[in-house]
Design an enzyme around this catalytic site. Sequence first.
Site, PDB file in Angstrom:
ATOM      1  N   ILE A 114       0.961  -1.299   0.011  1.00  0.00           N
ATOM      2  CA  ILE A 114      -0.131  -0.068  -0.156  1.00  0.00           C
ATOM      3  C   ILE A 114       0.947   1.177   0.036  1.00  0.00           C
ATOM      4  CG2 ILE A 114      -1.614   1.323   1.207  1.00  0.00           C
ATOM      5  CD1 ILE A 114      -2.447  -1.668   2.419  1.00  0.00           C
ATOM      6  N   PRO A 115       1.156   1.796  -1.116  1.00  0.00           N
ATOM      7  CA  PRO A 115       2.047   2.728  -1.136  1.00  0.00           C
ATOM      8  C   PRO A 115       1.737   4.432  -0.530  1.00  0.00           C
ATOM      9  CG  PRO A 115       0.701   2.652  -3.285  1.00  0.00           C
ATOM     10  CD  PRO A 115       0.230   1.763  -2.393  1.00  0.00           C
ATOM     11  N   CYS A 116       1.791   4.150   0.746  1.00  0.00           N
ATOM     12  CA  CYS A 116       1.368   5.517   1.600  1.00  0.00           C
ATOM     13  C   CYS A 116       2.600   6.408   1.588  1.00  0.00           C
ATOM     14  CB  CYS A 116       1.033   4.823   2.939  1.00  0.00           C
ATOM     15  SG  CYS A 116       2.782   4.390   3.746  1.00  0.00           S
ATOM     16  N   HIS A 117       3.643   6.049   0.965  1.00  0.00           N
ATOM     17  CA  HIS A 117       4.814   7.089   0.791  1.00  0.00           C
ATOM     18  C   HIS A 117       4.787   8.110  -0.319  1.00  0.00           C
ATOM     19  CE1 HIS A 117       5.875   3.816  -2.017  1.00  0.00           C
ATOM     20  NE2 HIS A 117       6.246   4.458  -2.823  1.00  0.00           N
ATOM     21  N   ARG A 118       3.694   7.801  -1.224  1.00  0.00           N
ATOM     22  CA  ARG A 118       3.242   8.648  -2.340  1.00  0.00           C
ATOM     23  C   ARG A 118       2.227   9.759  -1.941  1.00  0.00           C
ATOM     24  NH1 ARG A 118       2.172   3.546  -6.183  1.00  0.00           N
ATOM     25  NH2 ARG A 118       4.245   2.808  -6.409  1.00  0.00           N
TER      26      ARG A 118
END
Length: 145
Positions: free
Chosen positions: A111-115
Amino acid sequence: MVTTIRFSFGITAIVKHFKDTVIEVKLTTTPAITGGNPLIIKFFKNYEKEGTINIKFEKELLSPFQKKVFSEISAIPPGKTATYGEIASKLKTSPRAVGQALKRNPFPLIIPCHRIVGAKDLGGFSEGTEIKKLLLDFERQTFTR
């Protein structure tokens, strides 16, 4: 079981899993040797090629609100970002609520929360802003040509 994956851009993923279902992911800049479940390694190494990791993970660990937030951020392509406010506006909630949901993400990279970034800065990241910057730099260099 634990599998470690060392990426070419300086991050190591430590993946707790049961068979081929991910239970938790931790990221570090500490070098480690890639080893463990070959299927898990294959799925995670796909991140370097496509910017995504399509693998089963324990969705039951997520709250209903986290599922809404994570669904929204999973649509952001590699190399692109959105702000906490943009996601909050789409979900009719506050940027702070979005940040709290992301802070509790047990599956970074999947889940690409860094984006998700702040309106004026990088914003926070559960794995540390140094790792967030490495991920965003890698994605911009690799997927936005």
